[in-house]
Write a protein that holds these residues in place. Structure first.
Motif, PDB file in Angstrom:
ATOM      1  N   GLY A  90       0.790  -1.227   0.000  1.00 14.46           N
ATOM      2  CA  GLY A  90       0.000   0.000   0.000  1.00 14.46           C
ATOM      3  C   GLY A  90       0.822   1.276   0.000  1.00 14.46           C
ATOM      4  O   GLY A  90       1.908   1.349  -0.582  1.00 14.46           O
ATOM      5  N   GLU A  91       0.315   2.284   0.680  1.00 16.31           N
ATOM      6  CA  GLU A  91       0.946   3.603   0.679  1.00 16.31           C
ATOM      7  C   GLU A  91       2.330   3.581   1.312  1.00 16.31           C
ATOM      8  O   GLU A  91       3.256   4.260   0.840  1.00 16.31           O
ATOM      9  N   GLU A  92       2.494   2.799   2.385  1.00 14.84           N
ATOM     10  CA  GLU A  92       3.800   2.728   3.022  1.00 14.84           C
ATOM     11  C   GLU A  92       4.838   2.138   2.073  1.00 14.84           C
ATOM     12  O   GLU A  92       5.972   2.622   1.991  1.00 14.84           O
ATOM     13  N   MET A  93       4.443   1.111   1.340  1.00  8.16           N
ATOM     14  CA  MET A  93       5.342   0.542   0.342  1.00  8.16           C
ATOM     15  C   MET A  93       5.732   1.590  -0.688  1.00  8.16           C
ATOM     16  O   MET A  93       6.915   1.760  -1.024  1.00  8.16           O
ATOM     17  N   GLN A  94       4.745   2.299  -1.185  1.00 11.13           N
ATOM     18  CA  GLN A  94       5.011   3.291  -2.225  1.00 11.13           C
ATOM     19  C   GLN A  94       5.977   4.368  -1.741  1.00 11.13           C
ATOM     20  O   GLN A  94       6.916   4.737  -2.453  1.00 11.13           O
ATOM     21  N   ASN A  95       5.784   4.847  -0.527  1.00  5.20           N
ATOM     22  CA  ASN A  95       6.648   5.903   0.005  1.00  5.20           C
ATOM     23  C   ASN A  95       8.089   5.427   0.172  1.00  5.20           C
ATOM     24  O   ASN A  95       9.034   6.105  -0.233  1.00  5.20           O
ATOM     25  N   LYS A  96       8.245   4.249   0.772  1.00  8.89           N
ATOM     26  CA  LYS A  96       9.596   3.728   0.999  1.00  8.89           C
ATOM     27  C   LYS A  96      10.296   3.400  -0.316  1.00  8.89           C
ATOM     28  O   LYS A  96      11.473   3.726  -0.511  1.00  8.89           O
ATOM     29  N   LEU A  97       9.575   2.760  -1.208  1.00  9.55           N
ATOM     30  CA  LEU A  97      10.168   2.340  -2.471  1.00  9.55           C
ATOM     31  C   LEU A  97      10.462   3.532  -3.372  1.00  9.55           C
ATOM     32  O   LEU A  97      11.508   3.578  -4.031  1.00  9.55           O
ATOM     33  N   ASN A  98       9.573   4.501  -3.385  1.00 11.32           N
ATOM     34  CA  ASN A  98       9.797   5.719  -4.173  1.00 11.32           C
ATOM     35  C   ASN A  98      11.071   6.420  -3.728  1.00 11.32           C
ATOM     36  O   ASN A  98      11.887   6.846  -4.549  1.00 11.32           O
ATOM     37  N   GLY A  99      11.232   6.568  -2.414  1.00 13.56           N
ATOM     38  CA  GLY A  99      12.408   7.242  -1.883  1.00 13.56           C
ATOM     39  C   GLY A  99      13.684   6.510  -2.234  1.00 13.56           C
ATOM     40  O   GLY A  99      14.697   7.132  -2.586  1.00 13.56           O
ATOM     41  N   TYR A 100      13.643   5.189  -2.143  1.00 15.90           N
ATOM     42  CA  TYR A 100      14.820   4.382  -2.456  1.00 15.90           C
ATOM     43  C   TYR A 100      15.189   4.497  -3.939  1.00 15.90           C
ATOM     44  O   TYR A 100      16.356   4.715  -4.291  1.00 15.90           O
ATOM     45  N   LEU A 101      14.196   4.354  -4.802  1.00 15.58           N
ATOM     46  CA  LEU A 101      14.460   4.434  -6.240  1.00 15.58           C
ATOM     47  C   LEU A 101      14.942   5.824  -6.640  1.00 15.58           C
ATOM     48  O   LEU A 101      15.801   5.966  -7.526  1.00 15.58           O
ATOM     49  N   ASN A 102      14.426   6.847  -5.986  1.00 10.44           N
ATOM     50  CA  ASN A 102      14.889   8.215  -6.239  1.00 10.44           C
ATOM     51  C   ASN A 102      16.370   8.356  -5.891  1.00 10.44           C
ATOM     52  O   ASN A 102      17.128   8.997  -6.623  1.00 10.44           O
ATOM     53  N   ALA A 103      16.775   7.759  -4.770  1.00 11.31           N
ATOM     54  CA  ALA A 103      18.171   7.831  -4.337  1.00 11.31           C
ATOM     55  C   ALA A 103      19.091   7.158  -5.356  1.00 11.31           C
ATOM     56  O   ALA A 103      20.182   7.661  -5.656  1.00 11.31           O
ATOM     57  N   LEU A 104      18.647   6.027  -5.918  1.00 16.15           N
ATOM     58  CA  LEU A 104      19.444   5.344  -6.931  1.00 16.15           C
ATOM     59  C   LEU A 104      19.483   6.147  -8.227  1.00 16.15           C
ATOM     60  O   LEU A 104      20.533   6.264  -8.876  1.00 16.15           O
ATOM     61  N   PHE A 105      18.335   6.685  -8.599  1.00 14.09           N
ATOM     62  CA  PHE A 105      18.225   7.446  -9.850  1.00 14.09           C
ATOM     63  C   PHE A 105      19.160   8.657  -9.857  1.00 14.09           C
ATOM     64  O   PHE A 105      19.765   8.984 -10.877  1.00 14.09           O
ATOM     65  N   GLU A 106      19.278   9.305  -8.715  1.00 14.15           N
ATOM     66  CA  GLU A 106      20.143  10.484  -8.616  1.00 14.15           C
ATOM     67  C   GLU A 106      21.602  10.134  -8.893  1.00 14.15           C
ATOM     68  O   GLU A 106      22.354  10.965  -9.403  1.00 14.15           O
ATOM     69  N   GLN A 107      21.987   8.913  -8.566  1.00 13.65           N
ATOM     70  CA  GLN A 107      23.379   8.513  -8.781  1.00 13.65           C
ATOM     71  C   GLN A 107      23.605   7.866 -10.135  1.00 13.65           C
ATOM     72  O   GLN A 107      24.627   8.099 -10.777  1.00 13.65           O
ATOM     73  N   GLU A 108      22.656   7.035 -10.547  1.00  5.17           N
ATOM     74  CA  GLU A 108      22.783   6.340 -11.826  1.00  5.17           C
ATOM     75  C   GLU A 108      21.399   5.984 -12.367  1.00  5.17           C
ATOM     76  O   GLU A 108      20.807   4.988 -11.960  1.00  5.17           O
ATOM     77  N   PRO A 109      20.870   6.797 -13.298  1.00  6.86           N
ATOM     78  CA  PRO A 109      19.526   6.531 -13.851  1.00  6.86           C
ATOM     79  C   PRO A 109      19.361   5.122 -14.410  1.00  6.86           C
ATOM     80  O   PRO A 109      18.278   4.533 -14.318  1.00  6.86           O
ATOM     81  N   LYS A 110      20.435   4.561 -14.971  1.00  9.21           N
ATOM     82  CA  LYS A 110      20.337   3.212 -15.541  1.00  9.21           C
ATOM     83  C   LYS A 110      20.005   2.162 -14.485  1.00  9.21           C
ATOM     84  O   LYS A 110      19.469   1.101 -14.809  1.00  9.21           O
ATOM     85  N   SER A 111      20.332   2.455 -13.229  1.00  6.28           N
ATOM     86  CA  SER A 111      20.106   1.472 -12.165  1.00  6.28           C
ATOM     87  C   SER A 111      18.621   1.207 -11.931  1.00  6.28           C
ATOM     88  O   SER A 111      18.254   0.189 -11.344  1.00  6.28           O
ATOM     89  N   VAL A 112      17.758   2.128 -12.394  1.00  6.09           N
ATOM     90  CA  VAL A 112      16.306   1.937 -12.244  1.00  6.09           C
ATOM     91  C   VAL A 112      15.610   1.860 -13.605  1.00  6.09           C
ATOM     92  O   VAL A 112      14.391   1.975 -13.698  1.00  6.09           O
ATOM     93  N   GLY A 113      16.401   1.679 -14.667  1.00  7.02           N
ATOM     94  CA  GLY A 113      15.818   1.549 -16.002  1.00  7.02           C
ATOM     95  C   GLY A 113      15.735   2.830 -16.788  1.00  7.02           C
ATOM     96  O   GLY A 113      14.983   2.922 -17.757  1.00  7.02           O
ATOM     97  N   GLY A 114      16.500   3.841 -16.379  1.00  8.22           N
ATOM     98  CA  GLY A 114      16.550   5.087 -17.142  1.00  8.22           C
ATOM     99  C   GLY A 114      15.586   6.164 -16.693  1.00  8.22           C
ATOM    100  O   GLY A 114      15.789   7.346 -16.941  1.00  8.22           O
TER     101      GLY A 114
END
Length: 367
Positions: A333-357
């Motif tokens: 649910g919402e808790e999953m979305q918040n935690k996962l969004n934040g994590y993927l954002n952190a990866l994206f900032e360093q390397e966009p390819k790490s989350v599929g561009g």
């Protein structure tokens, strides 16, 4: 026997033969006589009260049995990784194997994520437990054909040492840290946490990457002053060979201290969107039993460790110590979305390819 009774007998025999043959051929002609009416009713309509009591009982039993068999044949095909992301599934795997699960499942365990990706893409799997960033990559590559259903594992990375020099991230300044996963999520996660703590990963310390965790462990056995970043359950395996090895820092705890809006996420359970949309009853039952399986391993460490060993994820003694440290969870649910969004954002900032561009949109998350 008069013609009227003979006709009735022929009609009854015709109905019986139609029932046992399981006739599915559509009626080519429709008429209003009683024979056509009986045939239609036996093919799937409600049975007429005009049928005799014995016929009604037999047909109702047949229809119920057919419905039950259809439900039982609803098989959910799942793949999990051999590691922390698969540990939460072992109780459900065992139940499915013994035939005591509510749903029907085919669950396979893979050593690498590569073996799972293609099967998700071509529809050979309905669900899979995979690394969180890989879920985003597949979502982008398949143009949204999979969705994140739940976080199943939070962070499993630990800073370890044989000495007693590290008690905070600041203590890592000026030191050399050995790790694995160059150019992958362990590196990105470590860099993100260091950045949150105001530490420059390129200037304030040195990180030396090795190809295998076993290589790092061997190095630490030789050099008692060495510091490393290792995942569970490998940390526990290394501790069994080096009694002085201690977990100095949990990367997950450090992340959440510094970033209240997200978490370090290791693995997620994803499902094919088509499966979720068209087989909701099977999906809901699977998620219920999966959540129960996660709860079981966290609350029954000894029994859970035996199952972890049974499915060759880790030896039982290692599993007993590692399970409480593997952050096995069920967050949706919402808790999953918040935690996962934040994590993927952190990866994206360093390397966009790490989350599929690009970051996944709202349709990636099952709410």
């Amino acid at each position: 026997m008069n013609l009227k009774k003979l006709g009735a007998l022929i009609l009854a025999l015709s109905v019986t033969m139609t029932t046992f043959a399981g006739c599915t051929k559509k009626e080519e002609e429709k008429n209003s006589d009683s024979s056509s009416q009986v045939s239609t009713e036996i093919s799937g309509s409600e049975e007429s009260s005009k049928s005799d009591e014995t016929s009604n009982s037999e047909e109702t039993s047949d229809n119920t049995e057919s419905s039950s068999q259809t439900t039982e044949k609803e098989t959910v095909k799942i793949a999990v990784m051999k590691g922390p992301t698969g540990m939460g599934m072992v109780n459900l795997m065992n139940k499915a194997e013994e035939g005591t699960s509510e749903g029907k499942y085919e669950i396979v365990m893979e050593s690498t994520a590569d073996a799972i990706v293609g099967k998700l893409a071509d529809g050979s799997l309905d669900a899979a437990a995979i690394p969180a960033n890989l879920a985003s990559v597949i979502f982008n590559k398949t143009e949204g054909k999979i969705s994140a259903a739940a976080i199943n594992t939070l962070g499993v990375l630990y800073v370890v040492e044989s000495g007693d020099t590290v008690h905070s991230l600041a203590d890592l300044k000026g030191k050399t840290i050995y790790s694995t996963g160059k150019g992958t999520t362990p590196e990105f996660a470590f860099r993100h946490v260091l950045k949150l703590a105001g530490i420059d990963a390129d200037k304030d310390l040195t990180v030396e990457y090795k190809s295998e965790a076993s290589e790092v462990a061997a190095l630490m056995a030789q050099d008692k002053s060495a510091i490393a970043l290792l995942p569970q359950p490998f940390v526990t395996v290394a501790q069994s060979k080096n009694a002085d090895l201690r977990m100095a820092l949990s990367l997950s705890e450090e992340w959440e201290k510094l970033d209240k809006n997200s978490s370090l996420v290791t693995g997620v359970m994803v499902v094919r969107k088509e499966f979720y949309e068209n087989h909701r009853e099977a999906y809901d039952l699977f998620m219920k039993e999966y959540e129960e399986s996660v709860k079981f391993i966290n609350e029954n460490i000894d029994e859970g460790a035996k199952l972890v060993a049974k499915y060759e994820i880790a030896p039982e003694p290692v599993a007993k110590k590692a399970i409480p440290l593997c952050n096995i969870v069920f967050i949706k649910g919402e808790e999953m979305q918040n935690k996962l969004n934040g994590y993927l954002n952190a990866l994206f900032e360093q390397e966009p390819k790490s989350v599929g561009g690009k970051l996944p949109d709202e349709t990636f998350f099952i709410k």
